[in-house]
Design an enzyme around this catalytic site. Structure first.
Site, PDB file in Angstrom:
ATOM      1  N   TYR A  51      83.617  71.860  83.807  1.00  0.00           N
ATOM      2  CA  TYR A  51      83.926  73.269  84.085  1.00  0.00           C
ATOM      3  C   TYR A  51      85.354  73.362  84.589  1.00  0.00           C
ATOM      4  O   TYR A  51      85.757  72.610  85.481  1.00  0.00           O
ATOM      5  CB  TYR A  51      82.971  73.844  85.136  1.00  0.00           C
ATOM      6  CG  TYR A  51      81.990  74.795  84.493  1.00  0.00           C
ATOM      7  CD1 TYR A  51      82.470  75.895  83.782  1.00  0.00           C
ATOM      8  CD2 TYR A  51      80.630  74.584  84.559  1.00  0.00           C
ATOM      9  CE1 TYR A  51      81.587  76.764  83.153  1.00  0.00           C
ATOM     10  CE2 TYR A  51      79.748  75.450  83.926  1.00  0.00           C
ATOM     11  CZ  TYR A  51      80.232  76.527  83.227  1.00  0.00           C
ATOM     12  OH  TYR A  51      79.382  77.382  82.595  1.00  0.00           O
ATOM     13  N   THR A  67      94.442  82.300  65.225  1.00  0.00           N
ATOM     14  CA  THR A  67      93.367  81.316  65.274  1.00  0.00           C
ATOM     15  C   THR A  67      94.015  79.965  65.009  1.00  0.00           C
ATOM     16  O   THR A  67      95.104  79.875  64.443  1.00  0.00           O
ATOM     17  CB  THR A  67      92.265  81.593  64.237  1.00  0.00           C
ATOM     18  OG1 THR A  67      92.878  81.903  63.000  1.00  0.00           O
ATOM     19  CG2 THR A  67      91.382  82.734  64.670  1.00  0.00           C
ATOM     20  N   ASP A 107      98.645  89.820  64.796  1.00  0.00           N
ATOM     21  CA  ASP A 107      97.547  88.864  64.638  1.00  0.00           C
ATOM     22  C   ASP A 107      97.924  88.013  63.430  1.00  0.00           C
ATOM     23  O   ASP A 107      97.762  88.433  62.286  1.00  0.00           O
ATOM     24  CB  ASP A 107      96.240  89.624  64.411  1.00  0.00           C
ATOM     25  CG  ASP A 107      95.059  88.686  64.176  1.00  0.00           C
ATOM     26  OD1 ASP A 107      95.291  87.484  63.948  1.00  0.00           O
ATOM     27  OD2 ASP A 107      93.907  89.163  64.205  1.00  0.00           O
ATOM     28  N   GLU A 118      87.093  76.694  85.010  1.00  0.00           N
ATOM     29  CA  GLU A 118      87.478  78.109  85.086  1.00  0.00           C
ATOM     30  C   GLU A 118      88.791  78.238  85.843  1.00  0.00           C
ATOM     31  O   GLU A 118      88.996  77.603  86.883  1.00  0.00           O
ATOM     32  CB  GLU A 118      86.372  78.913  85.772  1.00  0.00           C
ATOM     33  CG  GLU A 118      85.265  79.256  84.784  1.00  0.00           C
ATOM     34  CD  GLU A 118      83.966  79.622  85.454  1.00  0.00           C
ATOM     35  OE1 GLU A 118      83.505  78.805  86.267  1.00  0.00           O
ATOM     36  OE2 GLU A 118      83.432  80.698  85.159  1.00  0.00           O
ATOM     37  N   ARG A 122      88.303  74.981  65.585  1.00  0.00           N
ATOM     38  CA  ARG A 122      87.960  76.406  65.581  1.00  0.00           C
ATOM     39  C   ARG A 122      88.270  77.000  66.957  1.00  0.00           C
ATOM     40  O   ARG A 122      87.742  76.548  67.973  1.00  0.00           O
ATOM     41  CB  ARG A 122      86.466  76.527  65.260  1.00  0.00           C
ATOM     42  CG  ARG A 122      85.962  77.885  64.918  1.00  0.00           C
ATOM     43  CD  ARG A 122      84.637  77.772  64.174  1.00  0.00           C
ATOM     44  NE  ARG A 122      84.862  77.260  62.832  1.00  0.00           N
ATOM     45  CZ  ARG A 122      85.302  78.007  61.814  1.00  0.00           C
ATOM     46  NH1 ARG A 122      85.504  79.298  61.962  1.00  0.00           N
ATOM     47  NH2 ARG A 122      85.512  77.467  60.628  1.00  0.00           N
ATOM     48  N   LYS A 138      92.822  77.882  60.762  1.00  0.00           N
ATOM     49  CA  LYS A 138      93.086  78.276  59.368  1.00  0.00           C
ATOM     50  C   LYS A 138      94.263  77.438  58.863  1.00  0.00           C
ATOM     51  O   LYS A 138      94.149  76.228  58.796  1.00  0.00           O
ATOM     52  CB  LYS A 138      93.331  79.780  59.292  1.00  0.00           C
ATOM     53  CG  LYS A 138      92.109  80.599  59.724  1.00  0.00           C
ATOM     54  CD  LYS A 138      92.290  82.073  59.462  1.00  0.00           C
ATOM     55  CE  LYS A 138      91.041  82.869  59.791  1.00  0.00           C
ATOM     56  NZ  LYS A 138      90.982  83.337  61.197  1.00  0.00           N
TER      57      LYS A 138
HETATM   58  N1  DSN Z   1      86.635  85.376  58.917  1.00  0.00           N
HETATM   59  C1  DSN Z   1      88.069  85.205  58.826  1.00  0.00           C
HETATM   60  C2  DSN Z   1      88.545  85.211  57.430  1.00  0.00           C
HETATM   61  O1  DSN Z   1      87.829  84.690  56.598  1.00  0.00           O
HETATM   62  O2  DSN Z   1      89.628  85.681  57.157  1.00  0.00           O
HETATM   63  C3  DSN Z   1      88.784  86.167  59.656  1.00  0.00           C
HETATM   64  O3  DSN Z   1      88.338  86.032  60.962  1.00  0.00           O
END
Ligand code: DSN
Length: 424
Positions: free
Chosen positions: A51, A223, A197, A53, A232, A226
């Protein structure tokens, strides 16, 4: 894995089956990728037990000496990649990252201008079924129906009309370069915060192969799984660390940190944060830039192959890692094509197209991306073949013999590019 195999053979077998599926298929989902064995290793560690936090050197629990070191390393590497003034590496997902930014910058009911989901945006950009659309007043811009490009006349008109507190740029299914400077000029004109974003294009931005939003935007979310090819999760980059926010004793970075914790999250996933640090080290290597260049080269040849075979692409092509097929003229829906490709081991997703006339669950488009096949080692020659296989399936959707033939070719191709050979 041998411990897992012994203690829980059922879950072990499911994981093995998924590994086989990934090994024997071609992953063309634009938002997916394969992490390195090093990233994978960091995720499955004892850091999950802790933990933590709070933030490094300011935790609510003892025993965080080594956790702090890992989180600080993740932060400093992310700062180096993006030349960011401040980075929060704790968001569990892109959705959490966006929620934290809204919590930091907005009051419930405030107006935000963003791209609509149906034209390429994201659920958390104000869709009515998502918390964002329920708590805030989102107004949406879209693309010009003739050329598929963001309609900046519309963006400016809406910004002037609604005076949003926040203008949000970024998309999940937009195949073209996003002109962040024009967004920034509009945000300055109407006095809005400017948020980007960059989830889909973070790896391209890191490799300096897409215009960089970081110097322009107040806040950038991304994110990590990707094009950035990490575990993730997500990060938030912010600037103006010396400017106090209106009606607040905090600067922007402090407001973002408080919004992540204690605002919307509790204990951070420190095993994932360590894996983010590993991925960020990889993103700083020269190999990563070569990888991103190949992602783009593969997307170009894929687009060309599909078009040469009579398929229509939204916006007529791509500048980035993804492309969107408008299937209207083929007589098939996105759902039909997604499922036919599934049968042959090519994974893609159905997607709405601009001015969509069908239901979102069975739309007119198919989204494809090249990040994962490029990680696997496919170059232009093989990507052209993949494009031809996709065309063959679309043109012979009900023909089981052709699909069997395509499945065999997929199998031969994937054997030439083994995935995770080091994992038994
Ligand atoms: N689910 C993602 C995508 O496939 O673009 C976006 O969060």
């Amino acid at each position: 894995m041998k411990y897992l195999q012994k203690s829980d053979p059922e879950i072990y077998q499911i994981i093995q089956n998924e590994l086989t599926r990934q090994r024997e298929g071609l992953e063309m989902i634009a938002s997916e990728n394969y992490v390195s064995p090093a990233v994978l290793a960091a995720m499955g560690t004892v850091l999950t037990n802790k933990y933590a936090e709070g933030y490094p050197d300011k935790r609510y629990y003892g025993g965080n000496e080594f956790i702090d070191q890992a989180e600080k390393l993740a932060i400093s590497r992310a700062k180096q990649i993006f030349q960011a003034e401040h980075v929060n590496v704790q968001p569990h997902s892109g959705s959490q990252a966006n929620a934290a930014v809204y919590l930091a910058l907005l009051e419930p009911g405030d107006t935000v201008l963003s791209m609509s989901l149906s034209e390429g945006g994201h659920l958390t950009h104000g869709h009515k079924v998502n918390f964002s659309g329920q708590f805030y007043n989102f107004i949406h811009y879209g693309v010009n129906i003739k050329n598929g490009l963001i309609d900046f006349d519309e963006v400016r008109e809406l910004a002037v009309k609604y005076r949003p507190k926040l203008i949000l740029a970024g998309a999940s299914a937009y195949p073209r370069t996003i002109n962040f400077s024009t967004f920034k000029a509009i945000a300055d004109e109407v006095g809005s915060y400017f948020m980007v974003d960059m989830a889909h294009i973070a790896g391209l931005v890191a490799a300096k192969l897409h215009p960089d939003p970081v110097p322009l935007a107040d806040v950038v979310t991304a994110t990590t799984h990707k094009t950035l090819r990490g575990p993730r999760g997500a990060i938030i980059l912010s600037k103006n660390i010396n400017r106090l926010e209106p009606n607040s004793k905090k600067n922007l970075a402090q407001s973002i940190d408080s919004a992540v914790f204690p605002g919307i999250q509790g204990g951070p996933l420190e095993h994932i944060i360590a894996a983010k640090a590993v991925a960020f080290k990889e993103a700083l290597s020269p190999e990563f830039k070569n990888y991103q260049q190949q992602v783009l080269a593969n997307a170009q040849i894929l687009a060309q192959t599909l078009q040469d075979n009579g398929l229509e692409l939204v916006s007529g092509g791509t500048d980035n890692h993804l492309l969107l097929i408008d299937l209207t003229n083929t007589g098939h829906s996105g759902r039909e094509v997604e499922s036919a490709l599934d049968e042959v081991g090519i994974y893609a997703n159905k997607n709405t197209i601009p001015n969509e006339q069908r239901k979102p669950t069975d739309p007119s488009g198919l989204r494809l991306g090249t990040p994962a096949i490029t990680t696997r080692g496919l170059k232009e020659t093989e990507t052209k073949l993949v494009g031809e296989l996709i065309v063959e399936v679309i043109k012979n959707i009900g023909n089981e013999n052709i699909k069997k033939k395509v499945k065999n070719t997929v199998s031969e191709l994937t054997k030439k590019f083994p995935l995770y050979p080091e994992i038994l």
